[in-house]
Design an enzyme around this catalytic site. Structure first.
Site, mmCIF file in Angstrom:
data_model
loop_
_atom_site.group_PDB
_atom_site.id
_atom_site.type_symbol
_atom_site.label_atom_id
_atom_site.label_comp_id
_atom_site.label_asym_id
_atom_site.label_seq_id
_atom_site.Cartn_x
_atom_site.Cartn_y
_atom_site.Cartn_z
ATOM 1 N N CYS A 8 0.828 -1.205 0.000
ATOM 2 C CA CYS A 8 0.000 0.000 0.000
ATOM 3 C C CYS A 8 0.867 1.262 0.000
ATOM 4 C CB CYS A 8 -0.919 -0.011 1.226
ATOM 5 S SG CYS A 8 -1.780 1.554 1.468
ATOM 6 N N CYS A 11 0.523 3.340 3.241
ATOM 7 C CA CYS A 11 1.225 2.690 4.360
ATOM 8 C C CYS A 11 2.718 2.960 4.248
ATOM 9 C CB CYS A 11 0.972 1.184 4.371
ATOM 10 S SG CYS A 11 -0.638 0.696 5.022
ATOM 11 N N ASN A 89 -13.083 10.453 -0.806
ATOM 12 C CA ASN A 89 -13.596 9.679 -1.929
ATOM 13 C C ASN A 89 -13.657 8.210 -1.542
ATOM 14 O OD1 ASN A 89 -13.654 11.981 -3.616
ATOM 15 N ND2 ASN A 89 -11.467 11.759 -4.034
ATOM 16 N N HIS A 102 -8.183 8.281 3.185
ATOM 17 C CA HIS A 102 -7.539 9.586 3.316
ATOM 18 C C HIS A 102 -8.566 10.687 3.192
ATOM 19 C CE1 HIS A 102 -7.356 8.108 -0.858
ATOM 20 N NE2 HIS A 102 -7.561 9.365 -1.216
HETATM 21 P P1 AMP Z 1 -8.195 9.739 -4.235
HETATM 22 O O1 AMP Z 1 -8.603 9.934 -5.652
HETATM 23 O O2 AMP Z 1 -9.172 10.316 -3.251
HETATM 24 O O3 AMP Z 1 -7.832 8.301 -3.918
HETATM 25 O O4 AMP Z 1 -6.901 10.630 -4.044
HETATM 26 C C1 AMP Z 1 -5.614 10.126 -4.114
HETATM 27 C C2 AMP Z 1 -4.699 11.323 -4.037
HETATM 28 O O5 AMP Z 1 -3.401 10.876 -3.724
HETATM 29 C C3 AMP Z 1 -4.607 12.139 -5.333
HETATM 30 O O6 AMP Z 1 -4.999 13.478 -5.075
HETATM 31 C C4 AMP Z 1 -3.134 12.016 -5.706
HETATM 32 O O7 AMP Z 1 -2.627 13.202 -6.291
HETATM 33 C C5 AMP Z 1 -2.494 11.720 -4.377
HETATM 34 N N1 AMP Z 1 -1.228 11.001 -4.415
HETATM 35 C C6 AMP Z 1 -0.941 9.868 -5.111
HETATM 36 N N2 AMP Z 1 0.316 9.473 -4.881
HETATM 37 C C7 AMP Z 1 0.840 10.366 -3.999
HETATM 38 C C8 AMP Z 1 2.111 10.498 -3.359
HETATM 39 N N3 AMP Z 1 3.107 9.628 -3.590
HETATM 40 N N4 AMP Z 1 2.303 11.564 -2.529
HETATM 41 C C9 AMP Z 1 1.314 12.453 -2.316
HETATM 42 N N5 AMP Z 1 0.085 12.361 -2.869
HETATM 43 C C10 AMP Z 1 -0.142 11.347 -3.709
HETATM 44 ZN ZN ZN Z 2 -2.326 1.323 3.663
#
Ligand code: AMP
Ligand code: ZN
Length: 116
Positions: A8, A11, A89, A102
């Site tokens: 993950c 994680c 989401n 998140h």
């Molecule tokens: P969701 O669509 O609610 O699952 O949002 C996932 C979010 O994680 C998106 O806004 C991505 O830009 C963000 N994201 C993905 N990978 C990373 C990462 N390595 N560091 C910071 N944010 C990330």
């Molecule tokens: Zn996790």
């Protein structure tokens, strides 16, 4: 429910196995800047414990530290006077891309409604 899951992304961020721009951390939560920000402030708040989606949460006690962290971020980023948005989401229709729950905290510009 496992404390963390080996494959993950979030994680790994919580365990510092992957670098991220952490802005706040405590015993239960980590907050870091979104890698693809959609607003001047775009911070993700995660529990250190792995839950894939909101539907998998079996201990609603995890929400208290998450919401305490929202308040800390709001104070830290001075979002209180102008307002902000918190987004969670869930699943494919919800647009969830990362399967570790998140909260998005978005601020620094006016938000539109309804969301896309
Ligand atoms: P969701 O669509 O609610 O699952 O949002 C996932 C979010 O994680 C998106 O806004 C991505 O830009 C963000 N994201 C993905 N990978 C990373 C990462 N390595 N560091 C910071 N944010 C990330
Ligand atoms: Zn996790």
């Amino acid at each position: 429910m496992p404390e963390s899951q080996a494959d993950c992304l979030f994680c790994k961020i919580a365990l510092k196995q992957i670098k991220s721009d952490i802005v706040y951390e405590d015993e239960f939560t980590v907050a870091f800047n979104d890698i693809n920000p959609q607003a001047p402030v775009h911070i993700l708040i995660i529990p250190k414990t792995h839950y894939a989606t909101l539907d998998d949460v079996d201990d609603h006690g995890i929400y208290t530290p998450l919401f305490d962290t929202i308040a800390k971020i709001v104070g830290m980023k001075k979002l209180k006077s102008d307002g902000y948005r918190v987004v969670a989401n869930c699943g494919s229709n919800g647009g969830q891309a990362v399967n570790h729950i998140h909260l998005h905290v978005l601020g620094g510009r006016p938000m539109k409604w309804p969301p896309g």
